[in-house]
Design a protein around this motif. Structure first.
Motif, mmCIF file in Angstrom:
data_model
loop_
_atom_site.group_PDB
_atom_site.id
_atom_site.type_symbol
_atom_site.label_atom_id
_atom_site.label_comp_id
_atom_site.label_asym_id
_atom_site.label_seq_id
_atom_site.Cartn_x
_atom_site.Cartn_y
_atom_site.Cartn_z
ATOM 1 N N GLU A 132 -21.388 10.277 5.263
ATOM 2 C CA GLU A 132 -22.561 10.113 4.703
ATOM 3 C C GLU A 132 -23.606 11.301 5.069
ATOM 4 O O GLU A 132 -23.713 11.728 5.993
ATOM 5 N N GLY A 133 -24.650 11.340 4.110
ATOM 6 C CA GLY A 133 -25.803 12.025 4.184
ATOM 7 C C GLY A 133 -25.516 13.542 4.317
ATOM 8 O O GLY A 133 -24.783 14.175 4.197
ATOM 9 N N SER A 134 -26.750 14.326 4.454
ATOM 10 C CA SER A 134 -26.717 15.730 4.433
ATOM 11 C C SER A 134 -27.260 16.194 5.901
ATOM 12 O O SER A 134 -27.756 17.137 5.810
ATOM 13 N N TRP A 267 -24.802 5.485 5.092
ATOM 14 C CA TRP A 267 -25.312 5.578 3.472
ATOM 15 C C TRP A 267 -26.096 4.541 3.079
ATOM 16 O O TRP A 267 -26.875 4.903 2.187
ATOM 17 N N GLU A 270 -29.310 5.427 3.837
ATOM 18 C CA GLU A 270 -30.018 6.782 2.846
ATOM 19 C C GLU A 270 -30.118 5.955 1.479
ATOM 20 O O GLU A 270 -31.251 6.652 0.775
ATOM 21 N N ILE A 273 -33.783 4.467 1.359
ATOM 22 C CA ILE A 273 -34.695 5.706 1.259
ATOM 23 C C ILE A 273 -34.691 6.390 -0.179
ATOM 24 O O ILE A 273 -35.895 6.387 -0.481
ATOM 25 N N SER A 274 -33.881 6.651 -0.459
ATOM 26 C CA SER A 274 -33.549 7.189 -1.798
ATOM 27 C C SER A 274 -34.252 6.357 -3.087
ATOM 28 O O SER A 274 -34.931 6.573 -3.930
ATOM 29 N N ASP A 296 -28.448 9.845 14.277
ATOM 30 C CA ASP A 296 -28.735 10.394 12.959
ATOM 31 C C ASP A 296 -29.628 9.264 12.126
ATOM 32 O O ASP A 296 -30.651 9.761 11.663
ATOM 33 N N ALA A 300 -33.473 9.951 10.836
ATOM 34 C CA ALA A 300 -33.686 9.924 9.471
ATOM 35 C C ALA A 300 -35.190 9.081 9.299
ATOM 36 O O ALA A 300 -35.909 9.261 8.675
#
Length: 514
Positions: A132-134, A267, A270, A273-274, A296, A300
């Motif tokens: 997951e994630g960037s 994820w 995320e 958040i998205s 992480d 975040a």
């Protein structure tokens, strides 16, 4: 490669089948494909003892040398000696962030290649395609690379501005997939495969081999839109378990863990958040765990100015915490989380701090840079209750109830070993406990990685406690070396058998003539 269209696989016995196509399986495939490490003519290692040992047999490849002898006196951050050795040879002084040249050179010697098959559920790269994630990866870029292809050079071609030595999971996954193509390994990879059974079967020749059964996804129909699963079956003299441990998220096993606000993967944070479901105005989130994924999640949420409660079972000073094992200069973001864990602890029996009502200011506006964060060391989750309530308990039995918008349980994951009898339990260090990367890895020979309980079965990567790519490459070296030894012994035995048979024929002819 479509296994169900290869009739030979149902009839022939392969020397090696690798289950798992992540970096472990890829690196082993590279070595089994004839790529061979030697000491460079001008090679130099900063460890004088190791350098002298290497120069004694400079004409021999690393695969043909006594790995146990080479491992003596070499120290590093892994408990597996061959992993430490190979890491020291690929990345001399790597722990200091120094990009020191490796004393090894790689030669492609096709005559040394061992036929093999690599099975994987997705494209080459394994779990890296699903991470997951960037966020930037934990390891420096050169720690993530595989032999023969510099990750920095590959990234420089992909990125216009390479500002640091770290990469995203997506970049790492793409690199591993490209690596398989670049090195010509594709012919040995069968992707889209799920292994459903691994067992030993006896042959008429009074020997046994491994029988690997499973399903492979295949496009069906003229337009190729329909996907079907086709059974396959292959046989092998040796099998390598390189499946990793990212299949099944670990759970706490407490009351209310299935409530909708309780999540088990990064994820999901995320996604919240998205979608805008989580922002600076939200109720605090609870992060459970003290590993890197938990860190992480803390980062975040903190970057979003969402308040964070952080609960974990160990004390902050525990040497086993991953943060206490990472060089501070190389990992500033994780060092920041460790500081937060240490400096912003909940005080025992103190009136509960309500992070929802605490102003979130920037470090420039407040002398405390970690406002909006509170850690709960040596606490465990007792239960989750409806309407976002989480019950924590400390060592003394004191309970605290927190009101949250989301609870993230990020305490690791377990491998999916459903294709093994009893999920491989009998193959661990403790046969009474389930296989666990941290607590109960597979029991293997430290210099060959062969199972101590099943001959012809090798295990590598996280299943033997290696979570960093830089160290799992040592497992590939150990396994390739042992399989090369076995293949050599087999060829010598076959040669001796032929000589004996020829001699018997000649003696028989002499007897008949007389």
């Amino acid at each position: 490669m479509e296994l169900f269209n290869k009739d030979t696989f149902s009839e022939d016995i392969l020397p090696v089948v690798i289950i798992g196509n992540g970096p472990s399986g890829i690196c082993l495939s590279y070595l089994l494909s004839g790529y061979t490490p030697y000491l460079s003519p001008n090679g130099f290692h900063p460890n004088p003892i190791l350098h002298n040992k290497l120069t004694e047999n400079a004409h021999l490849s690393l695969l043909d040398q006594d790995l146990e002898f080479l491992c003596e006196g070499v120290e590093g951050r892994s408990s597996n000696p061959v992993a430490v050795l190979f890491d020291a040879l690929l990345l001399p002084d790597g722990d200091f962030g120094v990009d020191c040249a490796s004393p090894l050179i790689w030669r492609h010697e096709p005559e040394r290649a061992t036929p093999h098959l690599v099975l994987g559920k997705g494209p080459p790269g394994g779990a890296w395609h699903a991470m997951e994630g960037s966020m930037l990866t934990l390891s420096l870029a050169n720690w993530m690379e595989l032999p023969g292809l510099k990750l920095k050079d590959w990234m420089r071609d992909k990125r216009k501005n390479l500002r640091n030595d770290r990469a995203t999971p997506a970049e790492i996954a793409s690199y591993y997939q490209h690596y398989v193509t670049k090195m010509g390994l594709e012919k040995s990879f069968a992707c889209g495969t799920t292994v459903t059974s691994l067992s030993r079967v006896s042959l008429e020749s009074d020997c046994s081999v491994w029988k690997i059964e499973g399903l492979q996804r295949s496009a069906n129909g003229d337009d190729g839109r329909e996907v079907i699963e086709v059974p396959f079956c292959v046989y092998s003299e040796n099998v390598v378990l390189a499946t990793g441990t990212h299949d099944i998220p670990a759970r706490l096993g407490v009351e209310g863990e299935n409530l909708s606000f309780v999540c088990h993967s990064f994820w999901e944070l995320e996604a919240a958040i998205s979608s805008g479901r989580l922002d600076h105005a939200s109720e605090p989130i609870l992060v459970v765990g003290a590993g890197l994924t938990a860190a992480d999640a803390v980062l975040a949420a903190h970057h979003l100015n969402t308040p964070v409660y952080h609960a974990f079972r160990r004390p902050v000073t525990d040497p086993a915490l991953i943060f206490n094992q990472l060089p501070k200069l190389l990992y500033p973001e994780y060092h920041k989380v460790h500081q937060m864990m240490s400096q912003q602890q909940n005080k025992v029996r103190e009136t509960e701090v309500n992070l929802s009502n605490q102003a979130l200011t920037s470090p420039a506006e407040n002398s405390n840079p970690y406002t909006g964060y509170l850690s709960y060391p040596k606490h465990r989750v007792v239960a989750f209750r409806p309407e976002g309530k989480c019950v924590l308990e400390d060592e003394g039995g004191l309970q605290t109830v927190l009101q949250v918008s989301m609870a993230l349980v990020l305490i690791g994951s377990h491998p999916n070993l459903s294709f093994l009898p009893e999920h491989g339990r009998s193959l661990g260090l403790d046969s009474e406990e389930p296989i666990s990367c941290r607590r109960n890895p597979f029991d293997v020979d430290p210099y060959t990685y062969e199972s101590a309980k099943e001959s012809g079965m090798y295990v590598m990567g996280p299943l033997v406690g290696e979570n960093f790519v830089r160290f799992l490459k040592g497992g590939a070296l150990a396994i390739a070396s042992d399989i090369a030894r076995k293949q050599s012994t087999k060829r010598q035995s076959a040669t001796e058998h032929c000589k004996t048979s020829l001699l018997n024929i000649q003696l028989t002819n002499c007897t008949l003539e007389s």
